[in-house]
Structure formats: C-alpha cells, structure tokens
Scaffold this motif. Structure first.
Motif, PDB file in Angstrom:
ATOM      1  N   PRO A 128       0.811  -1.220   0.000  1.00 44.20           N
ATOM      2  CA  PRO A 128       0.000   0.000   0.000  1.00 44.20           C
ATOM      3  C   PRO A 128       0.845   1.271   0.000  1.00 44.20           C
ATOM      4  N   GLY A 129       0.263   2.359  -0.522  1.00 43.30           N
ATOM      5  CA  GLY A 129       0.870   3.678  -0.429  1.00 43.30           C
ATOM      6  C   GLY A 129       1.518   4.150  -1.707  1.00 43.30           C
ATOM      7  N   GLY A 130       1.102   5.338  -2.182  1.00 44.19           N
ATOM      8  CA  GLY A 130       1.682   5.929  -3.379  1.00 44.19           C
ATOM      9  C   GLY A 130       1.939   7.411  -3.195  1.00 44.19           C
ATOM     10  N   LEU A 131       3.062   7.878  -3.702  1.00 41.29           N
ATOM     11  CA  LEU A 131       3.469   9.283  -3.569  1.00 41.29           C
ATOM     12  C   LEU A 131       3.429   9.997  -4.907  1.00 41.29           C
ATOM     13  N   PHE A 132       2.812  11.180  -4.930  1.00 40.52           N
ATOM     14  CA  PHE A 132       2.950  12.123  -6.037  1.00 40.52           C
ATOM     15  C   PHE A 132       3.944  13.187  -5.564  1.00 40.52           C
ATOM     16  N   VAL A 133       5.095  13.285  -6.216  1.00 39.18           N
ATOM     17  CA  VAL A 133       6.150  14.166  -5.720  1.00 39.18           C
ATOM     18  C   VAL A 133       6.251  15.417  -6.589  1.00 39.18           C
ATOM     19  N   ALA A 134       6.456  16.577  -5.926  1.00 40.00           N
ATOM     20  CA  ALA A 134       6.511  17.871  -6.602  1.00 40.00           C
ATOM     21  C   ALA A 134       7.952  18.296  -6.801  1.00 40.00           C
ATOM     22  N   MET A 135       8.277  18.693  -8.037  1.00 35.09           N
ATOM     23  CA  MET A 135       9.626  19.150  -8.367  1.00 35.09           C
ATOM     24  C   MET A 135       9.801  20.643  -8.091  1.00 35.09           C
ATOM     25  N   ASN A 136       8.686  21.372  -7.949  1.00 36.03           N
ATOM     26  CA  ASN A 136       8.740  22.802  -7.707  1.00 36.03           C
ATOM     27  C   ASN A 136       7.478  23.219  -6.953  1.00 36.03           C
ATOM     28  N   HIS A 137       7.421  24.484  -6.561  1.00 35.07           N
ATOM     29  CA  HIS A 137       6.314  24.932  -5.711  1.00 35.07           C
ATOM     30  C   HIS A 137       5.004  25.053  -6.482  1.00 35.07           C
ATOM     31  N   LYS A 138       5.071  25.282  -7.779  1.00 30.23           N
ATOM     32  CA  LYS A 138       3.837  25.289  -8.568  1.00 30.23           C
ATOM     33  C   LYS A 138       3.198  23.906  -8.565  1.00 30.23           C
TER      34      LYS A 138
ATOM     35  N   HIS B  86      -2.613   6.958   0.755  1.00 33.69           N
ATOM     36  CA  HIS B  86      -2.521   5.649   1.408  1.00 33.69           C
ATOM     37  C   HIS B  86      -3.396   4.606   0.722  1.00 33.69           C
ATOM     38  N   SER B  87      -4.354   5.040  -0.121  1.00 37.09           N
ATOM     39  CA  SER B  87      -5.186   4.074  -0.851  1.00 37.09           C
ATOM     40  C   SER B  87      -4.578   3.706  -2.197  1.00 37.09           C
ATOM     41  N   GLY B  88      -3.416   4.290  -2.529  1.00 36.83           N
ATOM     42  CA  GLY B  88      -2.660   3.845  -3.690  1.00 36.83           C
ATOM     43  C   GLY B  88      -1.808   2.642  -3.315  1.00 36.83           C
ATOM     44  N   GLY B  89      -0.877   2.280  -4.186  1.00 40.43           N
ATOM     45  CA  GLY B  89      -0.010   1.153  -3.869  1.00 40.43           C
ATOM     46  C   GLY B  89       0.670   0.625  -5.110  1.00 40.43           C
ATOM     47  N   HIS B  90       1.302  -0.537  -4.960  1.00 41.36           N
ATOM     48  CA  HIS B  90       1.958  -1.128  -6.131  1.00 41.36           C
ATOM     49  C   HIS B  90       1.920  -2.645  -6.076  1.00 41.36           C
ATOM     50  N   ILE B  91       2.097  -3.257  -7.256  1.00 46.36           N
ATOM     51  CA  ILE B  91       1.918  -4.692  -7.470  1.00 46.36           C
ATOM     52  C   ILE B  91       2.937  -5.187  -8.496  1.00 46.36           C
ATOM     53  N   HIS B  92       3.024  -6.493  -8.615  1.00 43.22           N
ATOM     54  CA  HIS B  92       3.661  -7.147  -9.770  1.00 43.22           C
ATOM     55  C   HIS B  92       2.541  -7.306 -10.800  1.00 43.22           C
ATOM     56  N   PRO B  93       2.501  -6.458 -11.834  1.00 44.98           N
ATOM     57  CA  PRO B  93       1.310  -6.418 -12.694  1.00 44.98           C
ATOM     58  C   PRO B  93       1.053  -7.687 -13.490  1.00 44.98           C
ATOM     59  N   LEU B  94       2.107  -8.359 -13.948  1.00 44.40           N
ATOM     60  CA  LEU B  94       1.887  -9.584 -14.717  1.00 44.40           C
ATOM     61  C   LEU B  94       1.311 -10.679 -13.823  1.00 44.40           C
ATOM     62  N   ASN B  95       1.782 -10.762 -12.593  1.00 39.48           N
ATOM     63  CA  ASN B  95       1.235 -11.778 -11.690  1.00 39.48           C
ATOM     64  C   ASN B  95      -0.218 -11.489 -11.318  1.00 39.48           C
TER      65      ASN B  95
ATOM     66  N   SER C 177      16.958   2.304   2.171  1.00 35.87           N
ATOM     67  CA  SER C 177      17.493   3.655   2.337  1.00 35.87           C
ATOM     68  C   SER C 177      16.952   4.598   1.270  1.00 35.87           C
ATOM     69  N   LEU C 178      16.538   4.061   0.121  1.00 35.79           N
ATOM     70  CA  LEU C 178      15.981   4.886  -0.955  1.00 35.79           C
ATOM     71  C   LEU C 178      14.531   5.254  -0.673  1.00 35.79           C
ATOM     72  N   ILE C 179      13.701   4.245  -0.358  1.00 33.79           N
ATOM     73  CA  ILE C 179      12.267   4.456  -0.111  1.00 33.79           C
ATOM     74  C   ILE C 179      11.909   3.641   1.133  1.00 33.79           C
ATOM     75  N   PRO C 180      12.113   4.197   2.321  1.00 36.35           N
ATOM     76  CA  PRO C 180      12.035   3.409   3.556  1.00 36.35           C
ATOM     77  C   PRO C 180      10.716   2.673   3.776  1.00 36.35           C
ATOM     78  N   LYS C 181       9.588   3.264   3.391  1.00 39.02           N
ATOM     79  CA  LYS C 181       8.289   2.628   3.637  1.00 39.02           C
ATOM     80  C   LYS C 181       7.730   1.911   2.409  1.00 39.02           C
ATOM     81  N   ASN C 182       8.572   1.765   1.389  1.00 35.69           N
ATOM     82  CA  ASN C 182       8.228   0.964   0.218  1.00 35.69           C
ATOM     83  C   ASN C 182       7.001   1.488  -0.515  1.00 35.69           C
ATOM     84  N   TYR C 183       6.861   2.819  -0.570  1.00 34.10           N
ATOM     85  CA  TYR C 183       5.799   3.406  -1.378  1.00 34.10           C
ATOM     86  C   TYR C 183       6.224   3.405  -2.847  1.00 34.10           C
ATOM     87  N   CYS C 184       5.248   3.500  -3.753  1.00 36.98           N
ATOM     88  CA  CYS C 184       5.579   3.797  -5.141  1.00 36.98           C
ATOM     89  C   CYS C 184       5.550   5.308  -5.332  1.00 36.98           C
TER      90      CYS C 184
END
Length: 426
Positions: free
Chosen positions: A122-132, A176-185, A270-277
């Motif tokens: 579970p969990g997906g992040l939309f990340v902002a590159m700038n303040h806009k 928190h209602s986003g997430g990630h999967i192995h899509p082929l499986n 160390s890259l994505i501690p909580k394993n979000y996408c």
C-alpha cells in the motif's frame, strides 16, 4: 508463438497451467477480445455473474501494457476531476468522481478473494519538483477529499526527504489508498480466477475478423466463437485493421522501464524506507518503486507512435541518477518498452460498435485501476444497468489533428512544448 517481452516481470512471473489455443468452433454468451486488464476484469466480473465467457488473447495473458507497466495503483484518471468538472460539467463530474477510487478497491478485493500472489504493497506518492506543482497537489488533495478519499496526506520538503532519499522534491501528496503490485502476476491470477469461475481462456488465439450480427462471430486463425455479445479490449495492441473505427481517435505510445540488479534490503530501504511507489508531477513523468526482491524499477521516456527505442538505458538512466545519484555504477538487469493507448482528451473511450459489441480503450497511461473499473461497468451494462457505462460513453471522442498521418508528429510537438515547461518549472 508470441511470448512475453524480456522484462523483469516475465522473468519473475508465477507459474501457471497454460491456457490452450483455440482450434475449434465454440459458442458462448460473451466473447472478450484481449487478455489484458480490461478483458480480464470484464471476463471475471461476468463469469462471477454466471455468464458463459470466452476470452481470446493473441499472445500470452498480460502480454501488453497490463504485464509491462510500472505496477502502480494510481487513483482517478489521466485527466483529474478538476479538468472533468470544467470540460464536461457537474453532472458528468459527479458520476465519474464517484467512481474514481473504485478500480483500486476492485484490485484489492480480487487479490484477497482469489489469494493472488502479486506483491501488493500500500501507499503511493505524487512528488513535486517545484512549488507550482506542490500547489497543484494541494488542490488535488482538496478535490479528492470532496469525492470521498480520506486517506491523503500532504508532505513538506523535510517529510518527503524522509520518505524518498532524494534532493529533487519540494513536497508530495501521499495517497494511502494507492499502492503497487507485480502487474503480470495480477493478470495471471485474474485469468486463473476466470477459469475457476467456469470461463474459458485461450492464448495464442489472435482474432482475425469480427463478423457483426446477432449473434456475432469472432474468427481466429484456427477457430471461431459465436457469441451473443462481444467486448473489444485490445487497447494499444488491437492494431488498426480489426475495428478501424477505434483507431481513428487513439494513438499507441511507448513507455520505457528498467530494473536494477538486486540492491540488498539495506540500500533499497534507504531509498524508499516505507516501500511506497512514486511518480513525479511532470507532463512527461517518471515513476519508480522497489520490487519484492529489492530492485529499483524506474520508468519514463515516452516515445510517440510506439517505436521501440534502441537504447532504453540511454533514455531512462539519466533521470534515475538525478533522482538517486547514490546508485551511480549500478548494474541494470532488465529493460523493456510497453505500449499504452493515448486519446486526445486523455480520457478513456467507452462505447458501442454495434448493438451487442462494446469496447473500452485509451487509458492514456493511467490504466491499472481504470481498466478494473471498466470491466465492472461492462458487466453492469450486460446485466441491464447502463447508467455508469454511459457516463463514460457519453464523453466526446476527438480525432487527432491531422488524422492518422500526422497524429504522431503533432502529438510529439505538443509533448516537446510541455517538456520544456517541465524543465522551466512553469
């Protein structure tokens, strides 16, 4: 025989009892053309409702975008609810808004009900590159909350740095209602669920012609299916000739993905501690996540017209290293391309080709959750409840400027413009 592309997903796919090739004439209630998520979701919903279903896949289950994508469960549509409200009015927005979190719920229900082993996290992040971009995420949070998503969290620069160990971002929206999967499986699990419910699935059974009528006849090289209803669910892999009407207002595009060697749990966490996408907010966006065996899977680099680029690493690796310079020198074990179907409006196209032939296509790079919703809507339609299907079917389907000849260069010119805006932060 058409096998899967040489992707990380194909290399780590669950084993399953192969589905046969169609070599005879069969009859059924519903024939589904396409073994990706739209077809699988339609066939599974219908088989659960007691319909006699036959699904035909030209290659292997999940051969196309459904088995090659970034594996991210991203809510809503490629055009978000604020755009839908402006373009199509409050009534259409209310109908579509009420459905925009349903696809992810369907996937989670399928995984639980059929015990599908597809590495769901579970969990997906939309990340902002700038303040806009961060201001747009604030608007997105308010809009999604208006339509019932109470699982959203806005992160500032310090908070996003704790979630993603990169200096590129000024903030983020965590769903928190986003997430990630192995899509082929997931696709394989859904195909097995269709079989469990009495549906018949055929691989290596490309459809050569659909004879409209009541009943309709769907022909393959070695067999045919006579059906009361047909669902066309080929998306970017349908081609221009089977149902030419569907090609007029859509265009296949390629996206590139690569996967590193296993990083080890410490480095990966160390890259994505909580394993979000993660996906960024650029027009030509990048997306990435960790796999179950601690690889970094990173995608981006849209190619218009679905040409396979000669060097995927050359396209994707610079952005990966901008995001995570600590991975300099990392080995890439897999790289591949996959096609998705783009529409001019960036909204899915749903409709009828005949009284008993239906289609859904054109998720515009936002298809993992929507396709699962589409299958439910088509099943509702065949059951006699067309209201939610028609909410999408009533949206206009615009042809690309210049028709088939010029749709690729015109769209690429538009993409170059928006890519420049991304770089300038405007």
């Amino acid at each position: 025989m058409t096998e899967h592309t040489t992707s990380y997903y194909a290399a780590s796919a669950n084993q399953y009892e192969p589905f046969p090739q169609l070599t005879e004439s069969v009859t059924c209630d519903v024939c589904v053309v396409g073994g990706g998520y739209t077809g699988l979701s339609s066939a599974l919903h219908l088989s659960e409702m007691g319909y006699d279903v036959v699904l035909l896949e030209s290659a292997r289950i999940g051969f196309g975008a459904s088995g090659r994508n970034g594996g991210q469960l991203v809510n809503s549509y490629s055009r978000d609810i604020d755009v839908i409200e402006r373009r199509y009015g409050p009534e259409a927005a209310k109908m579509l808004g009420d459905m925009m979190f349903e696809g992810g719920e369907i996937i989670r229900e399928r995984i639980k009900r059929y015990q599908i082993d597809c590495d769901y996290r579970p969990g997906g992040l939309f990340v902002a590159m700038n303040h806009k971009q961060l201001e747009k995420l604030e608007e997105q949070k308010a809009n999604w909350e208006r339509y019932g998503n109470t699982q959203l969290e806005l992160l500032d620069a310090g908070e996003i740095k704790r979630e993603v160990n990169s200096d590129r971002y000024v903030g983020a929206l965590l769903d928190h209602s986003g997430g990630h999967i192995h899509p082929l499986n997931l696709a394989i699990g859904e195909a097995n669920a269709i079989r469990l419910n009495g549906g018949r699935v055929f691989e290596q059974s490309a459809v050569t012609h659909i004879q409209h009528g009541s009943p309709a006849v769907v022909n393959t090289a070695k067999g045919k299916v006579t059906a009361k209803y047909v669902i066309v669910a080929g998306n970017a892999y349908l081609g221009d000739k089977l149902e030419p009407e569907l090609a007029k207002s859509s265009m296949p595009c390629g996206t590139q993905v690569l996967t590193t060697e296993p990083l080890g749990e410490d480095l990966a966490r160390s890259l994505i501690p909580k394993n979000y996408c993660v996906e960024d907010c650029n027009y030509l966006l990048d997306y990435y996540r960790l796999t179950a065996d601690n690889r970094l899977l990173y995608g981006g680099g849209v190619v218009y017209g679905a040409r396979d680029p000669a060097d995927i690493e050359r396209l994707v690796m610079p952005n990966l290293l901008k995001t995570f310079p600590q991975l300099k020198g990392v080995k890439i074990d897999y790289s591949w391309t996959g096609n998705f179907l783009l529409t001019l409006s960036r909204m899915p196209q749903v409709g009828r080709l005949d009284n008993n032939i239906y289609y859904s296509q054109g998720c515009s790079g936002h298809g993992v959750t929507y396709t699962h919703l589409a299958g439910r809507l088509i099943a509702e339609l065949l059951r006699g409840d067309a209201e939610r299907f028609n909410a999408f079917a009533n949206l206009p389907h615009y042809p690309f400027p210049g028709g088939r000849t010029f749709r690729i260069p015109f769209t690429a010119m538009g993409a170059a413009y928006y890519s420049l805006r991304d770089r300038l932060g405007v």
